[in-house]
Design a protein around this motif. Structure first.
Motif, PDB file in Angstrom:
ATOM      1  N   THR A   1       0.854  -1.224   0.101  1.00 26.02           N
ATOM      2  CA  THR A   1       0.043  -0.073  -0.094  1.00 26.02           C
ATOM      3  C   THR A   1       1.012   1.188  -0.010  1.00 26.02           C
ATOM      4  N   SER A   2       0.325   2.280   0.239  1.00 19.14           N
ATOM      5  CA  SER A   2       1.149   3.469   0.156  1.00 19.14           C
ATOM      6  C   SER A   2       1.847   3.749   1.487  1.00 19.14           C
ATOM      7  N   THR A   3       1.596   2.957   2.476  1.00 22.33           N
ATOM      8  CA  THR A   3       2.211   2.968   3.713  1.00 22.33           C
ATOM      9  C   THR A   3       2.910   1.672   4.071  1.00 22.33           C
ATOM     10  N   VAL A   4       2.835   0.616   3.449  1.00 23.10           N
ATOM     11  CA  VAL A   4       3.534  -0.606   3.582  1.00 23.10           C
ATOM     12  C   VAL A   4       4.179  -1.298   2.570  1.00 23.10           C
ATOM     13  N   HIS A   5       5.182  -1.871   2.761  1.00 24.26           N
ATOM     14  CA  HIS A   5       5.965  -2.432   1.441  1.00 24.26           C
ATOM     15  C   HIS A   5       6.232  -3.978   2.280  1.00 24.26           C
ATOM     16  N   ASN A   6       5.878  -4.770   1.522  1.00 26.33           N
ATOM     17  CA  ASN A   6       5.957  -6.254   2.002  1.00 26.33           C
ATOM     18  C   ASN A   6       7.249  -7.096   1.430  1.00 26.33           C
ATOM     19  N   MET A   7       7.677  -7.978   2.070  1.00 21.20           N
ATOM     20  CA  MET A   7       8.781  -8.819   1.527  1.00 21.20           C
ATOM     21  C   MET A   7       8.607 -10.138   2.074  1.00 21.20           C
ATOM     22  N   THR A   8       8.863 -11.123   1.128  1.00 19.42           N
ATOM     23  CA  THR A   8       8.949 -12.788   1.635  1.00 19.42           C
ATOM     24  C   THR A   8      10.164 -13.133   1.724  1.00 19.42           C
TER      25      THR A   8
ATOM     26  N   ARG B   1      19.634 -11.719   6.178  1.00 17.71           N
ATOM     27  CA  ARG B   1      19.722 -10.227   6.299  1.00 17.71           C
ATOM     28  C   ARG B   1      18.572  -9.548   6.124  1.00 17.71           C
ATOM     29  N   VAL B   2      17.652 -10.058   5.300  1.00 15.01           N
ATOM     30  CA  VAL B   2      16.415  -9.508   4.862  1.00 15.01           C
ATOM     31  C   VAL B   2      15.533  -9.199   6.259  1.00 15.01           C
ATOM     32  N   VAL B   3      15.590 -10.102   7.023  1.00  7.90           N
ATOM     33  CA  VAL B   3      14.684 -10.152   8.209  1.00  7.90           C
ATOM     34  C   VAL B   3      15.347  -8.877   9.337  1.00  7.90           C
ATOM     35  N   VAL B   4      16.728  -8.733   9.219  1.00  9.12           N
ATOM     36  CA  VAL B   4      17.542  -7.778  10.191  1.00  9.12           C
ATOM     37  C   VAL B   4      17.631  -6.300   9.417  1.00  9.12           C
ATOM     38  N   ASP B   5      17.937  -6.439   8.274  1.00  9.80           N
ATOM     39  CA  ASP B   5      18.052  -5.055   7.546  1.00  9.80           C
ATOM     40  C   ASP B   5      17.443  -5.226   6.231  1.00  9.80           C
ATOM     41  N   PRO B   6      16.134  -5.178   5.944  1.00  5.19           N
ATOM     42  CA  PRO B   6      15.555  -5.284   4.852  1.00  5.19           C
ATOM     43  C   PRO B   6      15.899  -4.102   3.949  1.00  5.19           C
ATOM     44  N   ARG B   7      15.983  -2.764   4.328  1.00  2.00           N
ATOM     45  CA  ARG B   7      16.068  -1.629   3.543  1.00  2.00           C
ATOM     46  C   ARG B   7      17.487  -1.764   2.756  1.00  2.00           C
ATOM     47  N   SER B   8      18.382  -2.259   3.409  1.00  2.00           N
ATOM     48  CA  SER B   8      19.866  -2.701   2.773  1.00  2.00           C
ATOM     49  C   SER B   8      19.645  -3.865   1.625  1.00  2.00           C
TER      50      SER B   8
ATOM     51  N   ASP C   1      11.496   6.354   3.758  1.00  2.00           N
ATOM     52  CA  ASP C   1      11.830   6.060   4.869  1.00  2.00           C
ATOM     53  C   ASP C   1      10.553   6.086   5.780  1.00  2.00           C
ATOM     54  N   ASP C   2       9.423   6.851   5.403  1.00  2.00           N
ATOM     55  CA  ASP C   2       8.226   6.657   6.390  1.00  2.00           C
ATOM     56  C   ASP C   2       7.251   5.860   5.777  1.00  2.00           C
ATOM     57  N   LYS C   3       7.719   4.876   5.203  1.00  3.28           N
ATOM     58  CA  LYS C   3       6.962   3.633   4.766  1.00  3.28           C
ATOM     59  C   LYS C   3       7.365   2.512   5.407  1.00  3.28           C
ATOM     60  N   GLU C   4       6.541   1.595   6.152  1.00  2.00           N
ATOM     61  CA  GLU C   4       6.998   0.577   6.747  1.00  2.00           C
ATOM     62  C   GLU C   4       7.265  -0.620   5.958  1.00  2.00           C
ATOM     63  N   ILE C   5       8.274  -1.406   6.324  1.00  2.00           N
ATOM     64  CA  ILE C   5       8.493  -2.773   5.658  1.00  2.00           C
ATOM     65  C   ILE C   5       8.273  -3.795   6.527  1.00  2.00           C
ATOM     66  N   ARG C   6       7.682  -4.889   5.842  1.00  2.00           N
ATOM     67  CA  ARG C   6       7.073  -5.993   6.479  1.00  2.00           C
ATOM     68  C   ARG C   6       7.823  -7.248   6.038  1.00  2.00           C
ATOM     69  N   VAL C   7       8.261  -8.012   6.774  1.00  2.00           N
ATOM     70  CA  VAL C   7       9.068  -9.206   6.449  1.00  2.00           C
ATOM     71  C   VAL C   7       8.435 -10.548   6.788  1.00  2.00           C
ATOM     72  N   TRP C   8       7.881 -11.250   5.893  1.00  2.00           N
ATOM     73  CA  TRP C   8       6.752 -12.354   5.946  1.00  2.00           C
ATOM     74  C   TRP C   8       7.843 -13.488   5.916  1.00  2.00           C
ATOM     75  N   ASP C   9       7.787 -14.487   6.836  1.00  2.00           N
ATOM     76  CA  ASP C   9       8.513 -15.640   6.816  1.00  2.00           C
ATOM     77  C   ASP C   9       7.967 -16.883   6.439  1.00  2.00           C
TER      78      ASP C   9
END
Length: 206
Positions: free
Chosen positions: A98-105, A133-140, A151-159
């Motif tokens: 969404t405009s406020t959340v970015h998801n990764m798997t 690394r994706v769990v610890v530092d997803p932005r990098s 920076d103001d968008k939340e990143i959620r990592v799904w396992d």
């Protein structure tokens, strides 16, 4: 749920892998198969055939509000409506960008991956550096994929696990109003459904 490591994972079938490798080596030694042809087949399943299925799911969700709601409620059943189900895709969940959340798997303990919708997992998805690394530092990690998230968008990592695999529903690109499902499919990339990329834009395919 994101960052949930308290679940069982499918153990890599080491005996099967060894047998396949042995068979492949024997066939290569006897010049019965072309290694370049094998690479082309693997590439097709990794980048074209499999991800094309997931792209159809995404494109339908972008254009059909009722299907999107079914996808939110029961992703496994909604994906099966399009004929994509079976081994490695028995239990699916879709997470929406969404405009406020970015998801990764990711699959931190092995390489659980939704084969019916995404095909073969890429090599980097199975690598230890990505998984840790994706769990610890997803932005990098995203930066290494040339993906910039504000920076103001939340990143959620799904396992992902043996019990549940995730598919990212990327945001629909701007400028695609009135596009058909078939047109939209061409914009959906494999990486956008993992969360390590974005869909293509209309100008990318012109």
């Amino acid at each position: 749920m994101p960052h949930d490591h308290n679940h069982s994972h499918t153990e890599p079938p080491s005996d099967v892998v060894l047998r396949v490798k042995a068979l492949e080596s024997l066939l290569l030694e006897k010049d019965l198969i072309d290694p370049e042809a094998l690479d082309l087949i693997a590439d097709a399943f990794e980048h074209k055939i499999g991800p094309r299925n997931g792209a159809r799911v995404v494109a339908k969700a972008w254009t059909d509000p009722e299907y999107l709601e079914r996808l939110r409620t029961d992703a496994t059943a909604a994906i099966a409506e399009l004929g994509f189900s079976g081994l490695q895709g028995e239990h699916m969940a879709v997470v929406e960008n969404t405009s406020t959340v970015h998801n990764m798997t990711v699959c931190t303990l092995c390489s659980c991956y939704p084969w019916p919708t995404l095909g073969l997992p890429p090599v980097w998805y199975k690598s230890a550096p990505y998984r840790s690394r994706v769990v610890v530092d997803p932005r990098s990690v995203l930066a290494e994929f040339d993906v910039s998230v504000p920076d103001d968008k939340e990143i959620r990592v799904w396992d992902s696990s043996a019990e549940l695999r995730y598919l990212v529903l990327p945001e629909r690109p701007e400028g695609t109003e009135g596009w058909t499902e078939d047109q939209l499919i061409d914009l959906v990339t494999r990486d956008s459904m993992i969360g390590t990329g974005f869909p293509k834009t209309p100008t990318d395919i012109q």
